[in-house]
Design a protein around this motif. Structure first.
Motif, mmCIF file in Angstrom:
data_model
loop_
_atom_site.group_PDB
_atom_site.id
_atom_site.type_symbol
_atom_site.label_atom_id
_atom_site.label_comp_id
_atom_site.label_asym_id
_atom_site.label_seq_id
_atom_site.Cartn_x
_atom_site.Cartn_y
_atom_site.Cartn_z
ATOM 1 N N ALA A 1 -26.454 25.241 -24.745
ATOM 2 C CA ALA A 1 -26.106 24.373 -23.720
ATOM 3 C C ALA A 1 -25.845 22.680 -24.393
ATOM 4 C CB ALA A 1 -27.034 24.048 -22.473
ATOM 5 N N PHE A 2 -24.813 22.134 -23.526
ATOM 6 C CA PHE A 2 -24.504 20.803 -24.083
ATOM 7 C C PHE A 2 -24.112 20.031 -22.656
ATOM 8 C CE2 PHE A 2 -20.238 22.585 -24.126
ATOM 9 C CZ PHE A 2 -19.751 21.752 -23.873
ATOM 10 N N THR A 3 -24.337 18.789 -22.882
ATOM 11 C CA THR A 3 -23.472 17.837 -21.934
ATOM 12 C C THR A 3 -23.164 16.590 -22.797
ATOM 13 O OG1 THR A 3 -23.485 16.739 -19.745
ATOM 14 C CG2 THR A 3 -25.670 16.687 -21.040
ATOM 15 N N ALA A 4 -22.099 16.103 -22.376
ATOM 16 C CA ALA A 4 -21.389 14.616 -22.862
ATOM 17 C C ALA A 4 -21.537 13.753 -21.802
ATOM 18 C CB ALA A 4 -20.070 14.918 -23.549
ATOM 19 N N PHE A 5 -22.602 12.935 -21.613
ATOM 20 C CA PHE A 5 -22.807 12.028 -20.426
ATOM 21 C C PHE A 5 -22.677 12.614 -19.126
ATOM 22 C CE2 PHE A 5 -21.805 9.203 -23.994
ATOM 23 C CZ PHE A 5 -22.617 8.152 -23.758
ATOM 24 N N GLY A 6 -22.951 13.952 -19.102
ATOM 25 C CA GLY A 6 -23.011 14.542 -17.749
ATOM 26 C C GLY A 6 -24.505 14.662 -17.125
ATOM 27 N N ALA A 7 -24.598 14.482 -15.764
ATOM 28 C CA ALA A 7 -25.684 14.956 -15.227
ATOM 29 C C ALA A 7 -26.976 14.143 -15.658
ATOM 30 C CB ALA A 7 -26.089 16.318 -15.262
ATOM 31 N N LEU A 8 -27.421 13.722 -16.515
ATOM 32 C CA LEU A 8 -28.636 13.347 -16.797
ATOM 33 C C LEU A 8 -28.812 11.922 -16.410
ATOM 34 C CD1 LEU A 8 -29.279 14.964 -20.336
ATOM 35 C CD2 LEU A 8 -30.667 15.385 -18.348
ATOM 36 N N PRO A 9 -27.783 10.952 -16.665
ATOM 37 C CA PRO A 9 -27.879 9.511 -16.157
ATOM 38 C C PRO A 9 -27.857 9.358 -14.885
ATOM 39 C CG PRO A 9 -26.192 9.914 -17.704
ATOM 40 C CD PRO A 9 -26.348 11.303 -17.263
ATOM 41 N N PHE A 10 -27.472 10.424 -13.916
ATOM 42 C CA PHE A 10 -27.400 10.191 -12.502
ATOM 43 C C PHE A 10 -28.387 10.910 -11.613
ATOM 44 C CE2 PHE A 10 -23.213 10.706 -14.779
ATOM 45 C CZ PHE A 10 -22.829 9.150 -14.988
ATOM 46 N N VAL A 11 -29.360 11.300 -12.143
ATOM 47 C CA VAL A 11 -30.482 11.764 -11.431
ATOM 48 C C VAL A 11 -31.684 10.990 -11.593
ATOM 49 C CG1 VAL A 11 -29.164 13.833 -11.041
ATOM 50 C CG2 VAL A 11 -30.853 13.560 -12.815
ATOM 51 N N PRO A 12 -32.546 10.898 -10.559
ATOM 52 C CA PRO A 12 -34.041 10.183 -10.943
ATOM 53 C C PRO A 12 -34.788 11.183 -11.489
ATOM 54 C CG PRO A 12 -33.787 10.720 -8.897
ATOM 55 C CD PRO A 12 -32.336 11.192 -9.313
ATOM 56 N N ASP A 13 -34.430 12.392 -11.550
ATOM 57 C CA ASP A 13 -35.428 13.668 -11.988
ATOM 58 C C ASP A 13 -34.869 14.455 -13.317
ATOM 59 O OD1 ASP A 13 -33.715 14.600 -10.038
ATOM 60 O OD2 ASP A 13 -35.118 15.617 -9.097
ATOM 61 N N ALA A 14 -34.481 13.720 -14.225
ATOM 62 C CA ALA A 14 -33.980 14.525 -15.268
ATOM 63 C C ALA A 14 -34.596 15.505 -16.108
ATOM 64 C CB ALA A 14 -33.325 13.472 -16.316
ATOM 65 N N ASP A 15 -36.014 15.371 -15.935
ATOM 66 C CA ASP A 15 -36.988 16.500 -16.316
ATOM 67 C C ASP A 15 -36.471 17.699 -15.647
ATOM 68 O OD1 ASP A 15 -37.733 15.276 -13.666
ATOM 69 O OD2 ASP A 15 -39.656 16.321 -14.015
ATOM 70 N N ARG A 16 -36.073 17.814 -14.507
ATOM 71 C CA ARG A 16 -35.590 18.951 -13.913
ATOM 72 C C ARG A 16 -34.039 19.727 -14.413
ATOM 73 N NH1 ARG A 16 -34.803 18.133 -7.439
ATOM 74 N NH2 ARG A 16 -34.006 20.473 -7.557
ATOM 75 N N VAL A 17 -33.462 18.808 -14.862
ATOM 76 C CA VAL A 17 -32.339 19.355 -15.671
ATOM 77 C C VAL A 17 -32.781 20.000 -16.770
ATOM 78 C CG1 VAL A 17 -29.949 18.876 -16.863
ATOM 79 C CG2 VAL A 17 -30.866 17.550 -14.769
ATOM 80 N N HIS A 18 -33.554 19.205 -17.799
ATOM 81 C CA HIS A 18 -34.163 20.042 -18.804
ATOM 82 C C HIS A 18 -34.976 21.185 -18.617
ATOM 83 C CE1 HIS A 18 -33.235 16.341 -21.371
ATOM 84 N NE2 HIS A 18 -33.982 15.492 -20.579
ATOM 85 N N ALA A 19 -35.710 21.225 -17.338
ATOM 86 C CA ALA A 19 -36.160 22.468 -17.324
ATOM 87 C C ALA A 19 -35.304 23.789 -16.880
ATOM 88 C CB ALA A 19 -37.321 22.275 -16.065
ATOM 89 N N GLU A 20 -34.333 23.200 -16.272
ATOM 90 C CA GLU A 20 -33.361 24.309 -15.641
ATOM 91 C C GLU A 20 -32.677 24.852 -16.898
ATOM 92 O OE1 GLU A 20 -31.877 26.044 -12.730
ATOM 93 O OE2 GLU A 20 -34.082 25.818 -13.204
ATOM 94 N N VAL A 21 -32.209 23.996 -18.009
ATOM 95 C CA VAL A 21 -31.590 24.258 -19.266
ATOM 96 C C VAL A 21 -32.621 24.952 -19.939
ATOM 97 C CG1 VAL A 21 -30.485 23.381 -21.378
ATOM 98 C CG2 VAL A 21 -29.960 22.127 -19.159
ATOM 99 N N ALA A 22 -33.869 24.681 -20.223
ATOM 100 C CA ALA A 22 -34.542 25.447 -20.923
ATOM 101 C C ALA A 22 -34.780 26.972 -20.324
ATOM 102 C CB ALA A 22 -35.967 24.982 -20.974
#
Length: 272
Positions: free
Chosen positions: A135-156
């Motif tokens: 999985a990858f992202t180039a400047f997507g999603a992570l900067p625009f949410v206060p809970d980036a930990d949820r993004v990492h958890a979903e990717v995992a």
């Protein structure tokens, strides 16, 4: 969505739910303007990691993708995924913005490729557990949410054990400096440790846009909590002769300060 003119912008405390949900409307409204400005540099079907111009075709940060299933998170118009399609990779692109995905469909028509695209919030990916290898992202999603930990958890969750997760974000040190590509952007004016988001507020009081700062330590802590192992941190140097400015990125600041951080990781053991 009714017009809601900008009333206030700056480093503002905003409700997390409002800030985290603002991204979809902002990118829907600004997709065409963004692509008009940056589309030529990005290309309709090229894989560019950052304003410094690092291309996956040269950097190979994702590794050998032969026979692997790949997920792009926060894909925008899916330029990176479209390039992977051209390389024969099985890939799915996701983005929260229907406006960006619609632009991606037009790009597909222009280059003659079909890129699988799904509208999805990166914090709630609509895929089964262990269904991707990379999985990858180039400047997507992570900067625009206060809970980036949820993004990492979903990717995992959607990655198979050992699967790679590679993401590019604004280098955290940049948040201490004004977002100016010239000399004015070389003097620190804010604390690196101030995590107050940058936000734009409409006349109605609605949060129109929000972007969130995390220190390097924050990024690493969130990765570890989600069960990832950091393999490499890439800080691209500004290339000689690259004179293009992009927001706060440009040759003046790029000669002295890193503008991008690319985290190369893999899914390790599940967190306790």
């Amino acid at each position: 969505m009714t017009d809601d003119h900008l009333a206030e912008a700056g480093y503002l405390d905003v409700p997390s739910a409002a800030g985290g949900s603002a991204s979809r409307g902002w990118w829907d409204a600004n997709a065409e303007e963004y692509l008009d400005e940056h589309g030529t540099f990005l290309g309709p079907g090229d894989f560019c990691w950052c304003p410094e111009g690092v291309r996956e075709g040269d950097a190979h940060l994702l590794g050998d993708l032969t026979g692997l299933r790949v997920l792009e998170v926060g894909s925008g118009a899916a330029q990176c995924a479209r390039w992977l399609v051209g390389e024969g990779v099985e890939v799915v692109a996701t983005d929260v913005s229907l406006g960006m995905l619609a632009a991606g469909a037009r790009y597909d028509g222009g280059v003659g490729r079909t890129t699988p695209m799904v509208q999805a919030d990166a914090r709630a990916l609509p895929f089964a557990d262990s269904s991707f290898d990379v999985a990858f992202t180039a400047f997507g999603a992570l900067p625009f949410v206060p809970d980036a930990d949820r993004v990492h958890a979903e990717v995992a969750r959607v990655l198979r054990p050992g699967g790679r997760w590679v993401f590019a974000v604004t280098h955290p040190i940049r948040w201490a400096f004004p977002d100016d590509p010239g000399e004015a952007g070389l003097t620190a004016t804010r604390s690196y440790f101030d995590r107050t988001p940058y936000a734009e507020i409409g006349e109605s009081g609605r949060v129109l846009y929000a972007e969130y700062h995390r220190t390097l330590g924050d990024h690493v802590a969130e990765l570890v909590a989600a069960g990832f192992v950091l393999d490499r941190l890439v800080e691209p140097e500004w290339p000689t002769g690259h004179d293009r400015t992009w927001g706060g990125w440009g040759p003046v600041r790029g000669a002295r300060l890193p503008g991008t951080a690319i985290f190369v990781t893999h899914r390790g053991r599940p967190p306790r």
